[in-house]
Design an enzyme around this catalytic site. Structure first.
Site, mmCIF file in Angstrom:
data_model
loop_
_atom_site.group_PDB
_atom_site.id
_atom_site.type_symbol
_atom_site.label_atom_id
_atom_site.label_comp_id
_atom_site.label_asym_id
_atom_site.label_seq_id
_atom_site.Cartn_x
_atom_site.Cartn_y
_atom_site.Cartn_z
ATOM 1 N N GLU A 147 1.506 -36.026 -0.921
ATOM 2 C CA GLU A 147 0.858 -34.999 -0.100
ATOM 3 C C GLU A 147 0.488 -35.556 1.280
ATOM 4 O OE1 GLU A 147 0.990 -32.018 -1.118
ATOM 5 O OE2 GLU A 147 1.600 -32.567 -3.161
ATOM 6 N N GLY A 204 0.779 -1.237 0.000
ATOM 7 C CA GLY A 204 0.000 0.000 0.000
ATOM 8 C C GLY A 204 0.804 1.276 0.000
#
Length: 604
Positions: free
Chosen positions: A419, A201
């Site tokens: 996984e 930002g």
């Protein structure tokens, strides 16, 4: 006035186009189109043989058509007087054209080159007059002056960076009421630099300053200074500050300062001189002999390490404002800002979303909200639900699902066990981050993804946490070996990350038997303004010991993960089979399948 100039310019352009059309039409007409040029003798032979149907005579130029519809053209000698008689004898249709051109056509033809030159000269003069010698304005600043009519961004549109907002609010107050601070001997800061990762930002903060301040605001990018021509960058810097002085008090915002502010003295040739001249001029304008009272420069960069030290000293950039990634409170505030215009379903919990998105920047959160809204619209919903936000979060973190990718059952099985290995080890080591989601659906460049999310924001990492991360990364390959007795390339990226963590533990963070020393290589590049030669500040013997320590860390945690998976082989197979069936599992679903098993026995 501007409208009249546009009308005149358009009129000149249309006149030029008309003359060009006439010019090229005449050339085309003279070229004769598709008519074949033949010798005069061939033309006579064709007449005698009776092959010519008609002719058109214009002076000594002859055009015509054979009886087989082919067209031709030729040139007759001026002294050949029997041509008409021969044509009449063979019953050829004869058309004679007057070769004398009309006065208007003659005038246009003779004047067209001069008219074209005059039009081009008018256009050039026009360019010189508009904007004060516009043809030579490449040395002028390209800074945009933000006015009240521009779309305003205020501090209400910025969240998650409260400290930075307070610092910038004070800068605006300096400009509005300088006497309040000067009466006690205070000096208005000359520059403020916003430092932080991409997407936090920094540019948005500058826009908010422009929206809040009642003073002129100039905005320019660092890359707008540097140009092909030598000296243009320095000229643009001078012009920028000349404009700013006329509008003082004012603010000047330079985005991506590293494009022009990199450290000097790095050139291997003359190619870097232009950038260095631009930087030198910027240094002089910010703090030189000529005072620039009332001008405050705000700059933004995500590469402060490569900026020139003279640029960062007090007197130029007096304040450094760090704009970091938001914490959980900041993420919640950012979510509130970005969901103002988004109709939310009652089940949406912004606080929970903030907790489950650690490491997200403001740009990531804005992207997630947008993806959630798009997904809701795609499904013809009236409100954005929590399910949409979960979909968007997975897409931002793990990439879009590649549903069109066809994977064989054998490869699916390998991915499932891979996984599952990550999940079992992560679930068994307390220091490891909890599993948020595991999927064997291809996403992005990966065939399967295991997503870990920490319970809290982390700003510091312990040795045990890093070792747990290494063990989890290595668990995928180990699971393949245990369950399928295979080794695949799917663990390549895991090994890369594990080795990088281990190398930093040894070389940067002093987490090895070599002691609390830094052994990082000097790998800075020339363009950063550092040394050309890459050198090591340690001996070959020390390099060998570093390699041994890295291998020791990797091997220790490899054996640790292997022990866990061998002892929990049943859970590994059960989880892999469930993954093959469901394809995706959440953290809560994983706990239901294998139980919340955490054992200190595996930490030894």
């Amino acid at each position: 006035m501007e409208n009249k100039n546009n009308i005149l310019k358009n009129l000149i352009i249309w006149i030029a186009v008309i003359f060009l059309v006439i010019f090229f039409w005449n050339i085309f007409q003279e070229s004769g189109g598709k008519k074949k040029e033949i010798a005069f003798s061939e033309f006579l032979d064709s007449i005698i043989l009776g092959n010519v149907e008609e002719v058109t005579i214009s002076g000594n130029k002859i055009e015509g058509k054979f009886k087989d519809e082919r067209q031709f053209k030729t040139v007759a000698p001026s002294q050949y007087t029997d041509l008409i008689k021969i044509l009449r004898d063979k019953n050829v249709s004869i058309v004679v054209k007057d070769t004398t051109p009309s006065p208007i056509v003659s005038l246009i033809g003779s004047l067209s080159p001069f008219i074209l030159i005059f039009i081009l000269w008018l256009l050039f003069i026009k360019q010189l007059q508009v904007g004060g010698n516009k043809a030579f304005t490449f040395g002028k600043s390209r800074a945009k002056l933000v006015t009240d009519s521009s779309k305003r961004v205020t501090f209400e549109d910025v969240a998650g960076v409260d400290e930075a907002k307070e610092e910038l609010k004070e800068i605006i107050e300096f400009l509005k009421d300088p006497q309040k601070f000067q009466r006690l001997g205070g000096r208005i800061p000359k520059g403020v630099i916003l430092i932080g990762p991409p997407g936090t930002g920094k540019t948005l903060l500058a826009k908010a300053v422009a929206g809040e301040a009642n003073v002129p605001f100039f905005s320019i990018s660092g890359s707008d200074f540097v140009e092909l021509f030598v000296g243009v960058g320095a000229s643009r810097v001078r012009d920028l500050f000349d404009q700013a002085k006329k509008h003082a008090p004012c603010l000047v915002f330079i985005d991506e300062l590293d494009a022009v502010g990199r450290e000097r003295g790095a050139g291997l040739g003359g190619g870097h001189d232009e950038r260095e001249q631009t930087l030198n001029q910027l240094l002089v304008e910010m703090d030189g002999f000529d005072p620039n009272d009332g001008i405050i420069v705000i700059a933004a960069t995500n590469r402060p390490d490569i900026l020139d030290s003279a640029l960062l000293r007090p007197g130029r950039f007096d304040r450094r404002i760090v704009v970091n990634k938001p914490d959980v409170k900041g993420r919640e505030e950012i979510l509130k800002v970005h969901t103002r215009k988004v109709p939310l379903a009652p089940d949406v919990d912004l606080k929970l979303l903030a907790k489950t998105t650690p490491g997200f920047s403001g740009a990531d959160i804005a992207n997630m909200v947008n993806e959630a809204a798009l997904n809701a619209a795609r499904n013809n919903q009236k409100f954005v639900t929590m399910k949409d936000f979960e979909f968007a979060k997975d897409k931002v973190l793990m990439g879009a699902e590649r549903k069109s990718l066809i994977i064989s059952d054998e490869e699916k099985k390998i991915v499932a066990f891979h996984e599952a290995g990550h999940v079992i080890v992560a679930n068994s080591i307390p220091e490891a981050d909890p599993i948020h989601k595991v999927s064997i659906i291809p996403r992005g460049l990966a065939l399967g993804v295991t997503q870990q999310l920490p319970l809290d924001d982390r700003y510091n990492y312990t040795k045990s946490y890093l070792e747990a991360q290494i063990a989890v990364l290595l668990a995928g390959r180990i699971a393949e070996e245990i369950a399928l007795e295979k080794e695949t390339t799917g663990a390549g990226n895991d090994f890369e990350q594990a080795t990088e963590i281990a190398r930093k533990m040894v070389c940067k963070w002093g987490m090895s038997d070599l002691g609390p020393l830094t052994y990082a290589d000097k790998d800075d590049m020339v363009f950063l303004g550092r040394d050309l030669a890459v050198r090591k500040d340690f001996s070959e013997e020390t390099a060998r010991k570093i390699d041994e320590e890295i291998k020791k860390i990797i091997t220790t945690n490899y054996n640790r993960a292997k022990e866990i998976l061998e002892n929990k082989k049943d859970a590994l197979f059960k989880l892999a089979e469930t993954l093959l069936e469901r394809e995706s599992l959440t953290g809560d679903e994983i706990k239901e399948i294998i139980g919340k098993e955490t054992s200190q026995a595996y930490l030894q």
